[in-house]
Enzyme design. Structure first.
Site, short mmCIF file in Angstrom:
data_model
loop_
_atom_site.label_atom_id
_atom_site.label_comp_id
_atom_site.label_asym_id
_atom_site.label_seq_id
_atom_site.Cartn_x
_atom_site.Cartn_y
_atom_site.Cartn_z
N THR A 1 0.83 -1.20 0.00
CA THR A 1 0.00 0.00 0.00
C THR A 1 0.86 1.25 0.00
O THR A 1 0.62 2.20 -0.76
CB THR A 1 -0.90 0.01 1.24
OG1 THR A 1 -1.71 -1.16 1.24
CG2 THR A 1 -1.81 1.23 1.26
N THR A 2 1.90 1.26 0.84
CA THR A 2 2.79 2.41 0.93
C THR A 2 3.56 2.61 -0.37
O THR A 2 3.97 3.72 -0.70
CB THR A 2 3.75 2.25 2.11
OG1 THR A 2 3.00 1.94 3.28
CG2 THR A 2 4.55 3.51 2.37
N TYR A 29 -13.19 -4.21 -1.71
CA TYR A 29 -14.42 -3.83 -2.39
C TYR A 29 -15.48 -4.93 -2.35
O TYR A 29 -16.63 -4.68 -2.00
CB TYR A 29 -14.15 -3.41 -3.85
CG TYR A 29 -15.39 -2.92 -4.56
CD1 TYR A 29 -15.90 -1.65 -4.28
CD2 TYR A 29 -16.07 -3.71 -5.48
CE1 TYR A 29 -17.06 -1.21 -4.91
CE2 TYR A 29 -17.21 -3.27 -6.11
CZ TYR A 29 -17.71 -2.00 -5.82
OH TYR A 29 -18.86 -1.57 -6.43
N TYR A 32 -2.45 -10.03 4.67
CA TYR A 32 -2.47 -8.66 5.18
C TYR A 32 -3.91 -8.28 5.50
O TYR A 32 -4.74 -8.16 4.60
CB TYR A 32 -1.85 -7.72 4.15
CG TYR A 32 -1.81 -6.26 4.53
CD1 TYR A 32 -1.93 -5.82 5.84
CD2 TYR A 32 -1.61 -5.29 3.54
CE1 TYR A 32 -1.88 -4.48 6.17
CE2 TYR A 32 -1.55 -3.94 3.85
CZ TYR A 32 -1.68 -3.55 5.16
OH TYR A 32 -1.63 -2.21 5.49
N ARG A 92 -9.05 -0.19 5.25
CA ARG A 92 -8.84 0.16 3.85
C ARG A 92 -9.59 -0.77 2.90
O ARG A 92 -9.90 -0.37 1.77
CB ARG A 92 -7.34 0.13 3.51
CG ARG A 92 -6.55 1.18 4.25
CD ARG A 92 -5.15 1.34 3.68
NE ARG A 92 -5.15 2.02 2.41
CZ ARG A 92 -4.43 3.11 2.13
NH1 ARG A 92 -3.67 3.66 3.05
NH2 ARG A 92 -4.48 3.66 0.93
N LYS A 144 0.20 -9.98 8.53
CA LYS A 144 0.44 -8.58 8.87
C LYS A 144 -0.90 -8.06 9.39
O LYS A 144 -1.86 -7.92 8.63
CB LYS A 144 0.89 -7.79 7.64
CG LYS A 144 1.07 -6.28 7.91
CD LYS A 144 1.38 -5.52 6.64
CE LYS A 144 1.48 -4.03 6.90
NZ LYS A 144 1.69 -3.24 5.66
N ILE A 151 5.85 -4.40 10.06
CA ILE A 151 6.01 -3.94 8.68
C ILE A 151 5.64 -2.47 8.72
O ILE A 151 4.48 -2.12 8.91
CB ILE A 151 5.16 -4.76 7.71
CG1 ILE A 151 5.67 -6.21 7.68
CG2 ILE A 151 5.20 -4.15 6.30
CD1 ILE A 151 4.86 -7.16 6.82
#
Length: 296
Positions: free
Chosen positions: A48-49, A111, A137, A142, A165, A207
Site C-alpha cells: 500500500t505504501t 471492495y 495482510y 482500507r 500482517k 512492517i
C-alpha cells in the site's frame, strides 16, 4: 515453525516517482541502500505504501525485479502481490516468485467484502500456486474486509500461509488468533503505533511506514522487544508515537512521501487519486519533523 520470513523491522518502502509520474528507479536504489545501511531487516515492496494500486502490471513486476536485484539477498524481499481478483493475485504471486521474491504480501480482497469462506478460498488458491511463503495482510479500514481469528486458524493449516500482517487494531482478536494458531502463524504488526505491543505479545516485529525515515530507530525498537527489554522498547514507542501518528495524518502514503521529500529524498508526488497535503497539513508535518530533530 522453524523458519521465519524475517524477524525485526521490515520497511513498507515507498515507490519514488518522477515529476511526470514514472517510477524513479535511481532514487529507489538510493532508498534501498539507505534502508539496508540503517539496519532494516526486510524490504516490503509494492505494498500500500508503495502505491501498488496505481502501478500497472508491467511497472509492478519491474519494481519487484529491481528490488530483488538491488537487495541481492542482503535482507529478505517481500513482494506485495494482492488483488481483489483472485486469479490475478495468483498470477502476480507466481511472477513475484519467478522474479526472486522471498515471500509475498497479499492484502485481503477489497471492495467485494467477501465472506470468511471466501477468504479461505481466495488465499488457499493463491498459496496453491506458489512455492514461497505468504504473509496475509488484514487491514479492514482500507479494504472493508476483516479476517476473524477462526479464519486465521483455517488459513494457518496451509503450508505456504506462514504469517499475517495484522492491522485491524483489535488486540483482543489478535490474542484469540495467537491462541488458536500457536506456532503455525507468525504475526507482524501492520501499525507502527502497535509495534511494541504486538512484538511483546509474541509477534516477530513490524512492517513499518515509520521506518522509511527512521529505519534505525524502528529496528532498535523491535530488537529491544524481541530481546525482552520491554521497558526500553516501550520507551521508544512512547517517544515516537507523535511522529508515527503524524505520518498517518493524511491518507497513506501521502504524509510519508511528503516527509521524505522534506528530508531531502527525491520521492516525488503520489499518483492520482492521491492529492498533495494541504499547506497547513504539510506545515504541521514539517514542525513535527523539526521537533524530532529529523530536519532543521
Amino acid at each position: 515453525m522453524s523458519n521465519h520470513i524475517f524477524k525485526g523491522s521490515g520497511v513498507a518502502i515507498v515507490t519514488p516517482m518522477n515529476e511526470d509520474g514514472s517510477v524513479n528507479f535511481e532514487e529507489y536504489g538510493h532508498l534501498i541502500e539507505f534502508q539496508i545501511a540503517n539496519g532494516t531487516d526486510a524490504i516490503i515492496t509494492c505494498g500500500t505504501t508503495g502505491e501498488s494500486a496505481t502501478l500497472s502490471r508491467e511497472e509492478h513486476c519491474k519494481v519487484i525485479e529491481y528490488t530483488v536485484n538491488k537487495v541481492a539477498k542482503r535482507v529478505p524481499v517481500i513482494a506485495g502481490a494482492g488483488s481483489n481478483d483472485t486469479i490475478f493475485a495468483a498470477e502476480l504471486s507466481v511472477e513475484a516468485e519467478r522474479l526472486g521474491a522471498d515471500a509475498i504480501l497479499s492484502v485481503t480482497p477489497y471492495y467485494h467484502k467477501t465472506s470468511q469462506n471466501g477468504l479461505v478460498s481466495h488465499y488457499c488458491y493463491i498459496a496453491d500456486h506458489i512455492h514461497i511463503p505468504m504473509i496475509v495482510y488484514n487491514v479492514p479500514s482500507r479494504t472493508g474486509c476483516n479476517i476473524k481469528p477462526e479464519t486465521y486458524a483455517r488459513l494457518a493449516k496451509h503450508p505456504n500461509i506462514q504469517a499475517a500482517k495484522e492491522a485491524n487494531g483489535d488486540i483482543s482478536a489478535l490474542v484469540r488468533t495467537m491462541a488458536l494458531c500457536g506456532e503455525d502463524l507468525d504475526i507482524y504488526s501492520g501499525e507502527d503505533a502497535q509495534a511494541f505491543s504486538i512484538t511483546a505479545m509474541g509477534g516477530l516485529g513490524v512492517i513499518s511506514v515509520f521506518a522509511n525515515i527512521c529505519p534505525r530507530e524502528s529496528h532498535e525498537l523491535i530488537k529491544k522487544a524481541l530481546d525482552g527489554d520491554f521497558k526500553s522498547s516501550f520507551a521508544m514507542q512512547k517517544y515516537y508515537i507523535e511522529l508515527m501518528d503524524m505520518l498517518f495524518s493524511d491518507v497513506n502514503p501521502i504524509p510519508i512521501k511528503t516527509a521524505m521529500n522534506l528530508c531531502g529524498f527525491h520521492c516525488g508526488p503520489c499518483r492520482m487519486p492521491l492529492a498533495p497535503m494541504t499547506p497547513a497539513g504539510e506545515q504541521a508535518l514539517k514542525d513535527c519533523l523539526v521537533k524530532y530533530g529529523i530536519i532543521k
